[in-house]
Design a protein around this motif. Structure first.
Motif, PDB file in Angstrom:
ATOM      1  N   UNK A 195       0.772  -1.135   0.008  1.00 44.26           N
ATOM      2  CA  UNK A 195      -0.314  -0.099   0.057  1.00 44.26           C
ATOM      3  C   UNK A 195       0.815   1.131  -0.088  1.00 44.26           C
ATOM      4  N   UNK A 196       0.301   2.226  -0.610  1.00 42.11           N
ATOM      5  CA  UNK A 196       0.964   3.500  -0.672  1.00 42.11           C
ATOM      6  C   UNK A 196       0.260   4.671  -0.625  1.00 42.11           C
ATOM      7  N   UNK A 197       0.329   5.715   0.374  1.00 47.76           N
ATOM      8  CA  UNK A 197      -0.623   6.851   0.334  1.00 47.76           C
ATOM      9  C   UNK A 197      -0.299   7.816  -0.753  1.00 47.76           C
ATOM     10  N   UNK A 198      -1.167   8.095  -1.807  1.00 43.61           N
ATOM     11  CA  UNK A 198      -0.730   8.857  -2.940  1.00 43.61           C
ATOM     12  C   UNK A 198      -0.857  10.368  -2.828  1.00 43.61           C
ATOM     13  N   UNK A 199      -0.092  10.948  -3.618  1.00 41.84           N
ATOM     14  CA  UNK A 199       0.035  12.371  -3.452  1.00 41.84           C
ATOM     15  C   UNK A 199      -1.321  13.316  -3.427  1.00 41.84           C
ATOM     16  N   UNK A 200      -2.307  12.677  -4.068  1.00 41.41           N
ATOM     17  CA  UNK A 200      -3.542  13.426  -4.167  1.00 41.41           C
ATOM     18  C   UNK A 200      -4.535  13.104  -2.970  1.00 41.41           C
ATOM     19  N   UNK A 201      -4.104  12.442  -2.010  1.00 35.74           N
ATOM     20  CA  UNK A 201      -4.802  12.035  -0.743  1.00 35.74           C
ATOM     21  C   UNK A 201      -5.594  10.673  -0.864  1.00 35.74           C
ATOM     22  N   UNK A 202      -5.564   9.973  -2.066  1.00 33.65           N
ATOM     23  CA  UNK A 202      -5.992   8.694  -2.123  1.00 33.65           C
ATOM     24  C   UNK A 202      -4.937   7.825  -1.632  1.00 33.65           C
ATOM     25  N   UNK A 203      -5.194   6.647  -1.816  1.00 29.99           N
ATOM     26  CA  UNK A 203      -4.335   5.369  -1.551  1.00 29.99           C
ATOM     27  C   UNK A 203      -4.335   4.240  -2.309  1.00 29.99           C
ATOM     28  N   UNK A 204      -3.073   3.965  -2.791  1.00 24.78           N
ATOM     29  CA  UNK A 204      -2.893   3.062  -3.653  1.00 24.78           C
ATOM     30  C   UNK A 204      -2.622   1.674  -3.069  1.00 24.78           C
ATOM     31  N   UNK A 205      -2.991   0.493  -3.662  1.00 24.24           N
ATOM     32  CA  UNK A 205      -2.445  -0.871  -3.038  1.00 24.24           C
ATOM     33  C   UNK A 205      -2.281  -1.836  -4.519  1.00 24.24           C
ATOM     34  N   UNK A 206      -1.643  -2.696  -4.244  1.00 23.32           N
ATOM     35  CA  UNK A 206      -1.555  -4.048  -5.112  1.00 23.32           C
ATOM     36  C   UNK A 206      -2.739  -4.962  -4.660  1.00 23.32           C
ATOM     37  N   UNK A 207      -3.501  -5.408  -5.712  1.00 24.98           N
ATOM     38  CA  UNK A 207      -4.585  -6.343  -5.764  1.00 24.98           C
ATOM     39  C   UNK A 207      -3.664  -7.422  -6.070  1.00 24.98           C
ATOM     40  N   UNK A 208      -2.753  -8.147  -5.502  1.00 28.36           N
ATOM     41  CA  UNK A 208      -2.080  -9.053  -6.257  1.00 28.36           C
ATOM     42  C   UNK A 208      -2.754 -10.470  -6.785  1.00 28.36           C
ATOM     43  N   UNK A 209      -3.816 -10.841  -6.264  1.00 30.17           N
ATOM     44  CA  UNK A 209      -4.411 -11.991  -6.576  1.00 30.17           C
ATOM     45  C   UNK A 209      -5.355 -11.612  -7.960  1.00 30.17           C
ATOM     46  N   UNK A 210      -5.559 -10.423  -8.160  1.00 28.81           N
ATOM     47  CA  UNK A 210      -6.546  -9.898  -9.171  1.00 28.81           C
ATOM     48  C   UNK A 210      -5.709  -9.117 -10.296  1.00 28.81           C
ATOM     49  N   UNK A 211      -4.404  -8.985 -10.299  1.00 32.27           N
ATOM     50  CA  UNK A 211      -3.559  -8.489 -11.029  1.00 32.27           C
ATOM     51  C   UNK A 211      -4.069  -6.858 -11.371  1.00 32.27           C
ATOM     52  N   UNK A 212      -3.926  -6.099 -10.354  1.00 31.23           N
ATOM     53  CA  UNK A 212      -4.607  -4.853 -10.521  1.00 31.23           C
ATOM     54  C   UNK A 212      -3.842  -3.978  -9.603  1.00 31.23           C
ATOM     55  N   UNK A 213      -3.907  -2.711  -9.826  1.00 33.62           N
ATOM     56  CA  UNK A 213      -3.621  -1.553  -8.920  1.00 33.62           C
ATOM     57  C   UNK A 213      -4.685  -1.146  -8.379  1.00 33.62           C
ATOM     58  N   UNK A 214      -4.924  -1.067  -7.122  1.00 36.04           N
ATOM     59  CA  UNK A 214      -6.238  -0.414  -6.411  1.00 36.04           C
ATOM     60  C   UNK A 214      -6.026   0.954  -6.031  1.00 36.04           C
ATOM     61  N   UNK A 215      -7.297   1.671  -6.097  1.00 27.77           N
ATOM     62  CA  UNK A 215      -7.096   3.009  -5.733  1.00 27.77           C
ATOM     63  C   UNK A 215      -8.328   3.362  -4.803  1.00 27.77           C
ATOM     64  N   UNK A 216      -8.176   3.703  -3.617  1.00 21.79           N
ATOM     65  CA  UNK A 216      -8.990   4.017  -2.293  1.00 21.79           C
ATOM     66  C   UNK A 216      -9.006   5.495  -2.229  1.00 21.79           C
ATOM     67  N   UNK A 217     -10.169   6.010  -2.349  1.00 22.60           N
ATOM     68  CA  UNK A 217     -10.454   7.469  -1.855  1.00 22.60           C
ATOM     69  C   UNK A 217     -11.102   7.476  -0.345  1.00 22.60           C
ATOM     70  N   UNK A 218     -10.244   7.592   0.363  1.00 24.62           N
ATOM     71  CA  UNK A 218     -10.532   7.394   1.822  1.00 24.62           C
ATOM     72  C   UNK A 218     -11.805   8.446   2.492  1.00 24.62           C
ATOM     73  N   UNK A 219     -12.071   9.609   1.544  1.00 20.78           N
ATOM     74  CA  UNK A 219     -13.021  10.344   1.697  1.00 20.78           C
ATOM     75  C   UNK A 219     -14.411   9.854   1.612  1.00 20.78           C
ATOM     76  N   UNK A 220     -14.526   8.999   0.522  1.00 19.16           N
ATOM     77  CA  UNK A 220     -15.761   8.284   0.358  1.00 19.16           C
ATOM     78  C   UNK A 220     -15.834   6.918   0.455  1.00 19.16           C
ATOM     79  N   UNK A 221     -14.713   6.305   0.466  1.00 22.14           N
ATOM     80  CA  UNK A 221     -14.755   4.887   0.506  1.00 22.14           C
ATOM     81  C   UNK A 221     -14.690   4.206  -0.631  1.00 22.14           C
ATOM     82  N   UNK A 222     -14.658   5.042  -1.611  1.00 20.78           N
ATOM     83  CA  UNK A 222     -14.814   4.394  -3.214  1.00 20.78           C
ATOM     84  C   UNK A 222     -13.549   3.817  -3.426  1.00 20.78           C
ATOM     85  N   UNK A 223     -13.610   2.553  -4.025  1.00 22.99           N
ATOM     86  CA  UNK A 223     -12.287   1.844  -4.603  1.00 22.99           C
ATOM     87  C   UNK A 223     -12.405   1.414  -5.998  1.00 22.99           C
TER      88      UNK A 223
END
Length: 317
Positions: free
Chosen positions: A38-66
């Motif tokens: 996981x890595x806190x992104x410059x714009x306030x979002x948070x990136x994570x690696x979805x290793x089992x699904x082959x993806x980069x995830x993006x979380x918006x902590x303000x809304x909970x949207x992924x």
């Protein structure tokens, strides 16, 4: 070239306090993502690696949207960090390449490893002060990528398999930890040579590594449930045992206040260690089998990926 440095060691007593549960929040990610890093992104979002699904995830902590961005066919990303260009840089083991995700254009670009290293099992990356990315591969590889040219270099690691966590010190030195190799390494960022430093005792299993503001190196000892601090100037170690576990110290991160954060698989908790007082605080998960494999932060926030529960976790000061 491999050089071995023998170091002195001291073992330190510890204290322990249970931290209040109210400081912790959780965010669900898609079921089966098994977020790894996981890595806190410059714009306030948070990136994570979805290793089992082959993806980069993006979380918006303000809304909970992924949202999740596919990294390509057969992708299996391990690590993600923020680059000097504010992009996400990913160690993409499934495609044996370093991947760059541009948050503005949503484009994914791959930088494949040299053909001499076909199955590196890429792990973790760090940028040095010149903007060059350095990476590890558990199958006995370490290397670098120059984003300015796209050129990728790789070397066989000392003692073969094991390269895992990697970090850059304030002076620009690059160090990595070898889990299977049972040592840490300083990389000569010009020649690529490796200087190998043994642990304070055999068999500790250094897993991840992080530098504090003074250039002292903090290392998680997976096999023994300890955290070690290596002083490159004095060439000496100090070691602290985790409060409740004899194994399972996975992740390490040092925040902007030089507090040391760790994850304890056995106790199912995130720990904060204060080197000044030698006290631990514990932030246990509210679900079993959290398995937080990596942690990163920004001022006031410590983020982790609960790979076992398909959640991200944040501890806020």
């Amino acid at each position: 070239m491999v050089r071995v440095v023998v170091a002195a060691v001291a073992v330190i007593a510890l204290g322990f306090n249970q931290a209040p549960a109210g400081d912790v929040a959780y965010y669900e990610v898609p079921r089966g993502a098994h977020p790894h890093d996981v890595a806190p992104a410059p714009d306030g979002k948070v990136w994570y690696t979805a290793q089992s699904q082959g993806a980069l995830g993006i979380l918006d902590p303000k809304t909970g949207k992924v949202t999740q961005v596919s990294l390509g066919q057969a992708a299996a990303p391990h690590g993600v960090i923020v680059g000097p260009d504010r992009a996400a840089w990913i160690t993409e083991g499934g495609q044996n390449a370093i991947a760059r995700f541009d948050p503005a254009t949503k484009a994914v670009k791959l930088f494949p490893l040299p053909k001499e290293f076909p199955n590196a099992n890429l792990n973790t990356a760090t940028f040095d002060r010149k903007g060059v990315l350095w990476f590890t591969g558990q199958n006995g590889v370490y290397g670098r990528l120059d984003p300015a040219t796209g050129k990728v270099d790789a070397w066989k690691a000392p003692k073969g398999v094991g390269p895992y966590g990697i970090t850059t010190t304030p002076k620009g030195e690059v160090w990595y930890a070898s889990l299977a190799g049972d040592h840490i390494v300083k990389i000569d960022t010009v020649s690529g040579d490796a200087m190998m430093v043994p642990p304070p005792k055999p068999g500790v299993g250094p897993r991840r590594i992080w530098s504090d503001s003074k250039g002292l190196l903090w290392v998680s000892f997976w096999n023994t449930g300890e955290v070690g601090r290596y002083d490159p100037i004095a060439k000496s170690w100090k070691v602290w045992s985790l409060p409740r576990s004899k194994s399972g110290c996975y992740a390490v991160y040092v925040d902007d206040k030089d507090k040391v954060w760790l994850t304890d698989f056995v106790a199912n908790a995130i720990l904060r260690f204060d080197p000044a007082t030698e006290k631990f605080e514990s932030f246990p998960s509210d679900r079993r089998g959290a398995s937080v494999r990596q942690i990163l932060g920004r001022p006031g926030e410590l983020w982790g990926a609960e790979s076992g529960t398909d959640r991200l976790v944040v501890v806020r000061d």
